[in-house]
Design an enzyme around this catalytic site. Sequence first.
Site, PDB file in Angstrom:
ATOM      1  N   HIS A   4       4.132   6.326 -13.252  1.00  0.00           N
ATOM      2  CA  HIS A   4       4.624   7.454 -12.227  1.00  0.00           C
ATOM      3  C   HIS A   4       6.120   7.693 -12.015  1.00  0.00           C
ATOM      4  CE1 HIS A   4       0.023   7.738 -12.237  1.00  0.00           C
ATOM      5  NE2 HIS A   4       0.467   9.016 -12.374  1.00  0.00           N
ATOM      6  N   ARG A  24      12.680  16.666   1.234  1.00  0.00           N
ATOM      7  CA  ARG A  24      12.996  15.727   2.341  1.00  0.00           C
ATOM      8  C   ARG A  24      13.585  14.375   1.898  1.00  0.00           C
ATOM      9  NH1 ARG A  24       8.406  14.913   5.661  1.00  0.00           N
ATOM     10  NH2 ARG A  24       8.696  17.356   6.513  1.00  0.00           N
ATOM     11  N   VAL A  88       7.706   8.943   6.758  1.00  0.00           N
ATOM     12  CA  VAL A  88       8.315   9.624   7.695  1.00  0.00           C
ATOM     13  C   VAL A  88       7.809  10.781   7.180  1.00  0.00           C
ATOM     14  CG1 VAL A  88      10.345   8.255   8.328  1.00  0.00           C
ATOM     15  CG2 VAL A  88      10.520   9.426   6.158  1.00  0.00           C
ATOM     16  N   MET A 180      -2.032  13.146   6.764  1.00  0.00           N
ATOM     17  CA  MET A 180      -2.951  12.746   5.578  1.00  0.00           C
ATOM     18  C   MET A 180      -2.441  11.689   4.621  1.00  0.00           C
ATOM     19  SD  MET A 180      -3.098  16.811   4.445  1.00  0.00           S
ATOM     20  CE  MET A 180      -4.737  16.497   3.399  1.00  0.00           C
ATOM     21  N   ASP A 204       3.178  20.818  14.320  1.00  0.00           N
ATOM     22  CA  ASP A 204       2.163  22.026  14.802  1.00  0.00           C
ATOM     23  C   ASP A 204       1.468  21.151  15.860  1.00  0.00           C
ATOM     24  OD1 ASP A 204       2.301  23.758  12.301  1.00  0.00           O
ATOM     25  OD2 ASP A 204       2.059  22.047  11.630  1.00  0.00           O
TER      26      ASP A 204
END
Length: 237
Positions: A4, A24, A88, A180, A204
């Site tokens: 990949h 990012r 990060v 996650m 959030d």
Amino acid sequence: MSIHISAKKGDIADKILLPGDPLRAKFIAENFLEDAVCFNEVRNMFGYTGTYKGHRVSVMGTGMGMPSISIYARELIVDYGVKTLIRVGTAGAIDPEVHVRELVLAQAAATNSNIIRNDFPEFDFPQIADFGLLDKAYHIAREMGVTTHVGNVLSSDVFYTNMPERNMVLGKLGVKAIEMEAAALYYLAAQHHVKALGIMTISDNLNDPTEDTTAEERQTTFTDMMKIGLETLIAND
């Protein structure tokens, strides 16, 4: 070259930042690295190598979730010899004392994923950060004056849950935030005897939905986290 990642041997530094968002990664390369060269565009999962304050470092996106970061982190470690990996990314606060734009250093990561249980069905294997990286990141954040929390996070396979109250109970037990990826990264680090750390900016607040950030902010404005990650990467050089 791995399945990949299209880089050649030597194209990737032995120290790397891993944002989930490939844009990012591009932002970090363009704004923090000198002489950055793109080593991967496969599936638009951009990766770059350059120098930061004279030290050779890389940055690459990992996508969202534990299956995705497991693929990229394993190939970086096994096929390219990466020894230090710092995630990060963003997280949602569940501890009432943690607020939007503050940082969380993931000391350990609980998880509802079966990725680790697939190997250890009889017991729970603890996913922990490298203490040396954790200690350095904490002191760098303190020196920068950034509000930083150290503690456990929940690495969840589920972004949209039908039972949010179950997650909020963890906040009462001192779990700082939900994200996650960290548990899978820490597990891979343990398997391959390399160093890993998760640094998350709170995007959030699940205790207060009025505290949030835009998609553009999540991509480009969490620069304290990026600086702390880079400074931590080069602290041992």
